[in-house]
Design a protein around this motif. Structure first.
Motif: not given
Length: 235
Positions: A114-118, A146-151
């Motif tokens: 969530r922090r990465a996406v923010r 990571r690419a999948i996790e951050i969409n």
């Protein structure tokens, strides 16, 4: 821009430039310049870098070292590369955050999805270091995960060749390049794009991969705009 959020995968060897090992600061600065052009267009950028220019776990295992120990050393090498790129990006005027799968509070943040996406939403370039934090997994797998996790919309694998060929173009002058190929055809023809775990993750999550020449000026920007550069892998 065709893509809103990208995951750029760079090999550690790419940072060597013309050197035999280590980090070529001029090459890192060149990459920062290429990335800034895309950054200025508003594209959200995440980056994963390998560590092969400093240390490679598989090679150490063959020399007799314990594989788990060697892989952790390789993860630390990726953090060194990530810090070098972070410095170059910030000197070029970009905002960045380094997140690692192994906690190192003094130099980076721990990876929290969530922090990465923010950070990405706030216009910061996010660099993911230390692979997945687990031995036996490559940085290719870390990039896919990571690419999948951050969409992310796509994985852009920057290499020293301009795409996927029927054979190694540096060894076979008759090798022909694919502009586009399916995941299944890569399997069937035994082509080396990423390690199989990373590749399967992308296929199962319908995440396209583009293999391209990162060393050619302007390629990254052209790709982000949707031009046909390198080789696209998708179903």
């Amino acid at each position: 821009m065709k893509y809103k959020r990208i995951l750029l995968k760079l090999s550690g060897e790419a940072l060597m430039g013309s050197k035999q090992y280590g980090i070529d600061i001029d090459r890192v600065a060149q990459y920062a310049k290429e990335i800034k052009t895309v950054y200025d267009e508003g594209v959200e950028i995440a980056i994963v870098i390998g560590g092969g220019n400093i240390y490679r776990g598989l090679s150490a295992e063959k020399a007799g070292m314990d594989r788990v120990q060697a892989d952790y050393m390789g993860m630390l090498a990726t953090v060194i590369n990530s810090m070098a790129l972070q410095d170059a990006l910030e000197k070029s005027g970009m905002k960045t955050r380094l997140l690692t799968a192994i906690k190192m509070e003094q130099i980076c943040e721990p990876f929290i999805r969530r922090r990465a996406v923010r950070h990405l939403e706030k216009g910061r370039i996010v660099i993911f270091g230390a692979g997945t934090g687990n031995p036996y997994f490559t940085t290719d797998t870390a990039a896919s995960l990571r690419a999948i996790e951050i969409n992310a919309d796509v994985v852009l694998k920057g290499t020293r060749v301009d795409g996927i060929y029927t054979a190694d173009p540096e060894k076979d002058p008759n090798a022909t390049k694919f502009d586009q190929i399916t995941f299944q055809d890569v399997y069937n023809q035994g082509l080396n794009v990423m390690d199989m775990t990373a590749f399967t993750l992308c296929q199962e999550n319908k995440l396209p991969i583009i293999v391209f020449d990162m060393n050619k000026s302007g390629n990254l920007t052209r790709l982000a705009k949707g031009e046909v550069i390198g080789t696209l892998v998708k179903d």
